[in-house]
Design a protein around this motif. Structure first.
Motif, mmCIF file in Angstrom:
data_model
loop_
_atom_site.group_PDB
_atom_site.id
_atom_site.type_symbol
_atom_site.label_atom_id
_atom_site.label_comp_id
_atom_site.label_asym_id
_atom_site.label_seq_id
_atom_site.Cartn_x
_atom_site.Cartn_y
_atom_site.Cartn_z
ATOM 1 N N THR A 1 1.869 3.890 -6.480
ATOM 2 C CA THR A 1 2.260 5.289 -6.367
ATOM 3 C C THR A 1 3.752 5.415 -6.650
ATOM 4 O O THR A 1 4.499 4.434 -6.585
ATOM 5 N N GLN A 2 4.182 6.620 -6.951
ATOM 6 C CA GLN A 2 5.582 6.818 -7.299
ATOM 7 C C GLN A 2 6.499 6.416 -6.153
ATOM 8 O O GLN A 2 7.545 5.794 -6.357
ATOM 9 N N ASP A 3 6.106 6.786 -4.916
ATOM 10 C CA ASP A 3 6.928 6.428 -3.754
ATOM 11 C C ASP A 3 7.005 4.920 -3.583
ATOM 12 O O ASP A 3 8.088 4.367 -3.313
ATOM 13 N N LEU A 4 5.875 4.232 -3.739
ATOM 14 C CA LEU A 4 5.862 2.778 -3.560
ATOM 15 C C LEU A 4 6.618 2.093 -4.692
ATOM 16 O O LEU A 4 7.339 1.116 -4.449
ATOM 17 N N ILE B 1 0.130 -3.049 -3.247
ATOM 18 C CA ILE B 1 -0.006 -1.908 -4.160
ATOM 19 C C ILE B 1 -1.397 -1.287 -4.043
ATOM 20 O O ILE B 1 -1.546 -0.064 -3.931
ATOM 21 N N VAL B 2 -2.424 -2.131 -4.066
ATOM 22 C CA VAL B 2 -3.794 -1.624 -3.997
ATOM 23 C C VAL B 2 -4.077 -1.013 -2.631
ATOM 24 O O VAL B 2 -4.735 0.030 -2.530
ATOM 25 N N LYS B 3 -3.576 -1.632 -1.571
ATOM 26 C CA LYS B 3 -3.796 -1.086 -0.227
ATOM 27 C C LYS B 3 -3.154 0.294 -0.097
ATOM 28 O O LYS B 3 -3.736 1.210 0.492
ATOM 29 N N ASP B 4 -1.943 0.443 -0.650
ATOM 30 C CA ASP B 4 -1.257 1.735 -0.569
ATOM 31 C C ASP B 4 -1.995 2.806 -1.359
ATOM 32 O O ASP B 4 -2.087 3.955 -0.913
ATOM 33 N N ARG B 5 -2.541 2.444 -2.509
ATOM 34 C CA ARG B 5 -3.211 3.424 -3.364
ATOM 35 C C ARG B 5 -4.640 3.708 -2.892
ATOM 36 O O ARG B 5 -5.074 4.863 -2.846
ATOM 37 N N MET B 6 -5.396 2.660 -2.505
ATOM 38 C CA MET B 6 -6.823 2.813 -2.272
ATOM 39 C C MET B 6 -7.245 2.709 -0.801
ATOM 40 O O MET B 6 -8.307 3.181 -0.437
ATOM 41 N N GLY B 7 -6.391 2.054 0.031
ATOM 42 C CA GLY B 7 -6.778 1.831 1.424
ATOM 43 C C GLY B 7 -7.486 0.508 1.605
ATOM 44 O O GLY B 7 -8.049 -0.057 0.657
ATOM 45 N N ILE B 8 -7.489 -0.001 2.843
ATOM 46 C CA ILE B 8 -8.035 -1.342 3.078
ATOM 47 C C ILE B 8 -9.556 -1.389 3.017
ATOM 48 O O ILE B 8 -10.144 -2.478 2.929
ATOM 49 N N ARG C 1 -11.799 -2.654 -4.057
ATOM 50 C CA ARG C 1 -10.781 -3.253 -4.914
ATOM 51 C C ARG C 1 -9.724 -3.989 -4.086
ATOM 52 O O ARG C 1 -9.202 -5.014 -4.513
ATOM 53 N N TYR C 2 -9.428 -3.462 -2.913
ATOM 54 C CA TYR C 2 -8.503 -4.182 -2.027
ATOM 55 C C TYR C 2 -9.141 -5.473 -1.542
ATOM 56 O O TYR C 2 -8.486 -6.526 -1.494
ATOM 57 N N ALA C 3 -10.418 -5.430 -1.184
ATOM 58 C CA ALA C 3 -11.116 -6.639 -0.733
ATOM 59 C C ALA C 3 -11.097 -7.710 -1.814
ATOM 60 O O ALA C 3 -10.953 -8.911 -1.523
#
Length: 219
Positions: free
Chosen positions: A17-20, A177-184, A188-190
């Protein structure tokens, strides 16, 4: 690789994300790398490339000596006696009664124990358990941490973390990055976490740079 190259590889598809994205350098230095080093420690123990040596020139009456800037913790601290290394100094920092006794000590003695206190210039310093009775030289082996002058300038990590291990940093940062965008809970995070865990488990035989020669007795 440089820190910037690791950030770019971890976000090669622009998922951040832009913030991250504006904080990837800080996250890499302050979160990813410390967690990565702990993961390596848990998997295979302290690795040779984090081990360094230092010396302290102890003078009569002075108890505090700054540790190196990249100091994390000692593996061994010994006093030179004549031309040979003599007794190992005991770390007493976990024993409150011994620290109190050391603080109250006024009788000079050869260095035999120490604990860690804030440094005068660097972050940490050793404090001897009694005022030194003479000039001494201490030899130490310590585990280094990584010191960052700032969170933005690109740093070549090759002299700090061997290139063979840097792929793990890419995978670990990718997890953030994936956790911030998609959640745990997202699959895709798994997948990213599973790939990182598999990479870490593959380090089993990567600890030392040479074979152990000394016989270790196990009771």
């Amino acid at each position: 690789m440089t820190t910037t190259e690791i950030e770019n590889l971890a976000d090669s598809d622009g998922m951040a994300t832009q913030d991250l994205k504006g904080n990837l350098g800080r996250i890499l230095r302050r979160l990813v790398i410390p967690e990565f080093l702990r993961d390596v420690d848990r998997q295979i123990g302290r690795v040779h490339w984090r081990r360094k040596t230092t010396t302290f020139s102890v003078v009569v009456g002075t108890r505090n000596y700054d540790c190196p800037t990249d100091f994390d913790k000692f593996e061994l601290l010994q006093r030179l006696r004549g031309t040979e290394l003599g007794p190992t100094l005991e770390y007493i920092g976990e024993e409150s009664d011994l620290v109190n006794a050391a603080e109250a000590a006024t009788i000079a003695a050869a260095p035999s124990g120490y604990y860690i206190v804030p440094g005068a210039t660097n972050q940490f310093a050793i404090r001897l358990s009694a005022p030194p009775d003479a000039n001494h030289t201490l030899y130490g082996v310590y585990t280094k941490m990584l010191y960052w002058a700032n969170d933005n300038a690109a740093v070549n990590l090759d002299s700090l973390i061997p290139w063979q291990y840097q792929g793990g940093l890419v995978k670990k940062l990718r997890m953030y990055i994936v956790k911030d965008r998609m959640g745990i809970k997202d699959n895709r995070y798994a997948i990213e976490k599973g790939e990182y865990d598999e990479w870490i488990s593959g380090l089993e035989y990567a600890k030392e740079a040479g074979p152990r020669q000394r016989v270790v007795m196990v009771r």
